[in-house]
Design a protein around this motif. Sequence first.
Motif, mmCIF file in Angstrom:
data_model
loop_
_atom_site.group_PDB
_atom_site.id
_atom_site.type_symbol
_atom_site.label_atom_id
_atom_site.label_comp_id
_atom_site.label_asym_id
_atom_site.label_seq_id
_atom_site.Cartn_x
_atom_site.Cartn_y
_atom_site.Cartn_z
ATOM 1 N N ALA A 79 -95.265 7.029 81.629
ATOM 2 C CA ALA A 79 -96.556 7.204 81.135
ATOM 3 C C ALA A 79 -97.079 6.432 79.906
ATOM 4 O O ALA A 79 -98.124 5.879 79.872
ATOM 5 C CB ALA A 79 -96.691 8.901 80.692
ATOM 6 N N ASP A 80 -96.121 5.816 79.133
ATOM 7 C CA ASP A 80 -96.349 4.971 78.173
ATOM 8 C C ASP A 80 -96.587 3.611 78.851
ATOM 9 O O ASP A 80 -97.448 2.985 78.239
ATOM 10 C CB ASP A 80 -95.249 5.026 77.332
ATOM 11 N N LYS A 81 -96.087 3.281 79.831
ATOM 12 C CA LYS A 81 -96.180 1.906 80.490
ATOM 13 C C LYS A 81 -97.509 1.899 80.942
ATOM 14 O O LYS A 81 -98.538 0.958 80.764
ATOM 15 C CB LYS A 81 -95.166 1.811 81.434
ATOM 16 N N ASN A 82 -97.993 3.095 81.779
ATOM 17 C CA ASN A 82 -99.382 3.087 82.275
ATOM 18 C C ASN A 82 -100.450 3.197 81.069
ATOM 19 O O ASN A 82 -101.611 2.655 81.281
ATOM 20 C CB ASN A 82 -99.658 4.337 83.131
ATOM 21 N N ALA A 83 -99.924 3.875 79.958
ATOM 22 C CA ALA A 83 -101.064 3.711 78.724
ATOM 23 C C ALA A 83 -101.304 2.614 78.238
ATOM 24 O O ALA A 83 -102.376 2.160 78.167
ATOM 25 C CB ALA A 83 -100.690 4.825 77.861
ATOM 26 N N PHE A 84 -100.266 1.824 78.140
ATOM 27 C CA PHE A 84 -100.332 0.291 77.711
ATOM 28 C C PHE A 84 -100.997 -0.464 78.444
ATOM 29 O O PHE A 84 -101.945 -1.110 77.876
ATOM 30 C CB PHE A 84 -99.004 -0.105 77.370
#
Length: 98
Positions: A79-84
């Motif tokens: 989820a952090d990867k996608n948000a970034f």
Amino acid sequence: MTKTHQQTEKQSATPERKTSGEAERGRMKYGVAFRTAGSAGQIGDLLEQHCSGRWHIILCDLKTENGVKELKVMFELEADKNAFKRLVTGTSGRSSAA
């Protein structure tokens, strides 16, 4: 507090979620490679503000003639990867960051 502890505390003023060390990086399953003329510090600030899991920035290449850096950011959480990826591309769709 010992002098060694004080020195370590000053040197480790980095966010708790930022990781260091080979063992910790091995737990990062999700990565985004990209190029930027911005500083790694700016990227770190962005990560600190928007990521809930651990992350690590890797400098892959530096083009000194134009100041462009090739970075790879590793994430503990997908989820952090996608948000970034959405943040660096400014879109919610497919990004040029791999």
